[in-house]
Design a protein around this motif. Structure first.
Motif, PDB file in Angstrom:
ATOM      1  N   PHE A   1       0.799  -1.227   0.000  1.00 57.81           N
ATOM      2  CA  PHE A   1       0.000   0.000   0.000  1.00 57.81           C
ATOM      3  C   PHE A   1       0.831   1.276   0.000  1.00 57.81           C
ATOM      4  O   PHE A   1       0.327   2.332  -0.321  1.00 57.81           O
ATOM      5  N   ARG A   2       2.100   1.210   0.392  1.00 56.00           N
ATOM      6  CA  ARG A   2       2.890   2.424   0.523  1.00 56.00           C
ATOM      7  C   ARG A   2       4.362   2.133   0.274  1.00 56.00           C
ATOM      8  O   ARG A   2       4.812   1.001   0.347  1.00 56.00           O
ATOM      9  N   ASP A   3       5.118   3.214  -0.003  1.00 54.84           N
ATOM     10  CA  ASP A   3       6.553   3.104  -0.241  1.00 54.84           C
ATOM     11  C   ASP A   3       7.307   3.005   1.080  1.00 54.84           C
ATOM     12  O   ASP A   3       6.787   3.320   2.144  1.00 54.84           O
ATOM     13  N   LYS A   4       8.576   2.590   0.967  1.00 59.53           N
ATOM     14  CA  LYS A   4       9.456   2.570   2.126  1.00 59.53           C
ATOM     15  C   LYS A   4       9.718   4.003   2.565  1.00 59.53           C
ATOM     16  O   LYS A   4       9.923   4.890   1.730  1.00 59.53           O
ATOM     17  N   VAL A   5       9.698   4.227   3.882  1.00 60.08           N
ATOM     18  CA  VAL A   5       9.971   5.564   4.418  1.00 60.08           C
ATOM     19  C   VAL A   5      11.203   5.461   5.303  1.00 60.08           C
ATOM     20  O   VAL A   5      11.259   4.640   6.214  1.00 60.08           O
ATOM     21  N   VAL A   6      12.216   6.280   4.983  1.00 63.53           N
ATOM     22  CA  VAL A   6      13.460   6.314   5.747  1.00 63.53           C
ATOM     23  C   VAL A   6      13.600   7.696   6.363  1.00 63.53           C
ATOM     24  O   VAL A   6      13.535   8.701   5.660  1.00 63.53           O
ATOM     25  N   LEU A   7      13.774   7.728   7.689  1.00 62.27           N
ATOM     26  CA  LEU A   7      13.964   8.986   8.405  1.00 62.27           C
ATOM     27  C   LEU A   7      15.410   9.019   8.893  1.00 62.27           C
ATOM     28  O   LEU A   7      15.798   8.231   9.745  1.00 62.27           O
TER      29      LEU A   7
ATOM     30  N   ASN B   1       4.756  10.883   1.433  1.00 62.10           N
ATOM     31  CA  ASN B   1       5.133   9.526   1.842  1.00 62.10           C
ATOM     32  C   ASN B   1       4.974   9.342   3.347  1.00 62.10           C
ATOM     33  O   ASN B   1       4.474   8.307   3.809  1.00 62.10           O
ATOM     34  N   LEU B   2       5.391  10.345   4.137  1.00 63.21           N
ATOM     35  CA  LEU B   2       5.246  10.239   5.585  1.00 63.21           C
ATOM     36  C   LEU B   2       3.774  10.308   5.988  1.00 63.21           C
ATOM     37  O   LEU B   2       3.340   9.579   6.883  1.00 63.21           O
ATOM     38  N   GLN B   3       2.980  11.125   5.296  1.00 71.71           N
ATOM     39  CA  GLN B   3       1.547  11.200   5.611  1.00 71.71           C
ATOM     40  C   GLN B   3       0.849   9.885   5.286  1.00 71.71           C
ATOM     41  O   GLN B   3      -0.040   9.458   6.023  1.00 71.71           O
ATOM     42  N   ALA B   4       1.247   9.201   4.216  1.00 73.81           N
ATOM     43  CA  ALA B   4       0.674   7.885   3.900  1.00 73.81           C
ATOM     44  C   ALA B   4       0.997   6.893   5.003  1.00 73.81           C
ATOM     45  O   ALA B   4       0.171   6.050   5.365  1.00 73.81           O
ATOM     46  N   LEU B   5       2.189   7.000   5.557  1.00 72.46           N
ATOM     47  CA  LEU B   5       2.579   6.145   6.680  1.00 72.46           C
ATOM     48  C   LEU B   5       1.738   6.467   7.915  1.00 72.46           C
ATOM     49  O   LEU B   5       1.249   5.569   8.597  1.00 72.46           O
ATOM     50  N   ILE B   6       1.524   7.745   8.186  1.00 70.12           N
ATOM     51  CA  ILE B   6       0.731   8.176   9.339  1.00 70.12           C
ATOM     52  C   ILE B   6      -0.717   7.710   9.204  1.00 70.12           C
ATOM     53  O   ILE B   6      -1.346   7.305  10.182  1.00 70.12           O
TER      54      ILE B   6
ATOM     55  N   ALA C   1      -1.859   5.058   7.805  1.00 67.31           N
ATOM     56  CA  ALA C   1      -2.035   3.606   7.819  1.00 67.31           C
ATOM     57  C   ALA C   1      -2.755   3.180   9.099  1.00 67.31           C
ATOM     58  O   ALA C   1      -2.381   3.582  10.186  1.00 67.31           O
ATOM     59  N   ALA C   2      -3.791   2.373   8.934  1.00 66.74           N
ATOM     60  CA  ALA C   2      -4.587   1.915  10.077  1.00 66.74           C
ATOM     61  C   ALA C   2      -4.115   0.532  10.522  1.00 66.74           C
ATOM     62  O   ALA C   2      -4.890  -0.417  10.581  1.00 66.74           O
ATOM     63  N   GLU C   3      -2.839   0.443  10.824  1.00 64.34           N
ATOM     64  CA  GLU C   3      -2.253  -0.840  11.217  1.00 64.34           C
ATOM     65  C   GLU C   3      -0.973  -0.593  12.004  1.00 64.34           C
ATOM     66  O   GLU C   3      -0.449   0.515  12.029  1.00 64.34           O
ATOM     67  N   ALA C   4      -0.491  -1.650  12.635  1.00 66.47           N
ATOM     68  CA  ALA C   4       0.818  -1.578  13.284  1.00 66.47           C
ATOM     69  C   ALA C   4       1.880  -1.603  12.194  1.00 66.47           C
ATOM     70  O   ALA C   4       1.807  -2.402  11.263  1.00 66.47           O
ATOM     71  N   LEU C   5       2.855  -0.726  12.301  1.00 70.62           N
ATOM     72  CA  LEU C   5       3.876  -0.572  11.260  1.00 70.62           C
ATOM     73  C   LEU C   5       5.179  -1.240  11.683  1.00 70.62           C
ATOM     74  O   LEU C   5       5.695  -0.936  12.760  1.00 70.62           O
ATOM     75  N   PRO C   6       5.724  -2.136  10.850  1.00 72.96           N
ATOM     76  CA  PRO C   6       7.040  -2.671  11.172  1.00 72.96           C
ATOM     77  C   PRO C   6       8.083  -1.560  11.117  1.00 72.96           C
ATOM     78  O   PRO C   6       8.015  -0.680  10.255  1.00 72.96           O
ATOM     79  N   VAL C   7       9.037  -1.579  12.046  1.00 71.71           N
ATOM     80  CA  VAL C   7      10.035  -0.520  12.135  1.00 71.71           C
ATOM     81  C   VAL C   7      11.394  -1.133  12.438  1.00 71.71           C
ATOM     82  O   VAL C   7      11.487  -2.160  13.115  1.00 71.71           O
TER      83      VAL C   7
END
Length: 193
Positions: free
Chosen positions: A48-54, A116-121, A123-129
């Protein structure tokens, strides 16, 4: 009599720079400008979304224990009952920047990075990190509880962000002997009637 040179010593690992200043251990890569990154937080890509690197965010982690304190008449203080460790409360603060490799676009607002960060925010799920501190503490998933986009006056190519998260561990359900016995009992009761 012949003179022989001693063998060359093995080169030692460089643990300091030319001026004797110790180097930081375990550099996790480089950022957009090629500078070393000491803390990297990555949210892997999904369908559903791209990889996000901070790169180089400030990560603050805290954890409260779940304890019930009970008042007892005639006694000073309370009786404490330890229940469990609570979730980790994680705050990730940083700044998104437009890519300097884009030439004239490097001075523009980082629209793609913010999206990209807003798409991550959203997301209605637990995000692997993944990240160094998360590996040390055993945090594998985060749920984003809230976020803010603070203003940075005077900068057109930067956007600050703050993510407030809670750690999440998946619940593993198993079909042990008791579950199988219950299912067999249900089948027996259905066939008997």
């Amino acid at each position: 009599m012949r003179f022989e040179l001693p063998p060359d010593p093995k080169p030692e690992e460089v643990s300091s720079d030319l001026y004797g200043t110790p180097l930081a251990p375990e550099i996790e890569g480089t950022n957009l400008l090629g500078l070393p990154v000491f803390t990297r937080v990555e949210f892997p890509a999904t369908s559903f979304r791209d990889k996000v690197v901070l790169d180089d965010p400030i990560v603050e982690v805290g954890r409260d224990k779940l304890i019930i304190a009970t008042d007892i008449q005639g006694r000073d203080g309370t009786v404490k009952e330890y229940i469990s460790n609570g979730d980790y409360a994680v705050t990730i603060k940083g700044i998104l920047a437009s890519d300097p490799k884009d030439g004239r676009y490097s001075r523009r607002y980082p629209t793609r990075e913010v999206q990209n960060l807003q798409a991550l925010i959203d997301a209605a799920e637990a995000l692997p990190v993944t990240g160094r501190l998360f590996r040390i503490l055993g945090i594998r998933n985060l749920v984003i509880k809230g976020h803010t986009w603070p203003a940075l006056p005077g900068f057109t190519n930067l956007q600050a962000y703050e993510l407030r998260c809670l750690s999440d561990e998946p619940i593993e359900l198993s079909t042990g002997p008791s579950v199988e016995r219950l299912a067999a009992r249900r089948v027996t009761l259905n066939t008997a009637s």
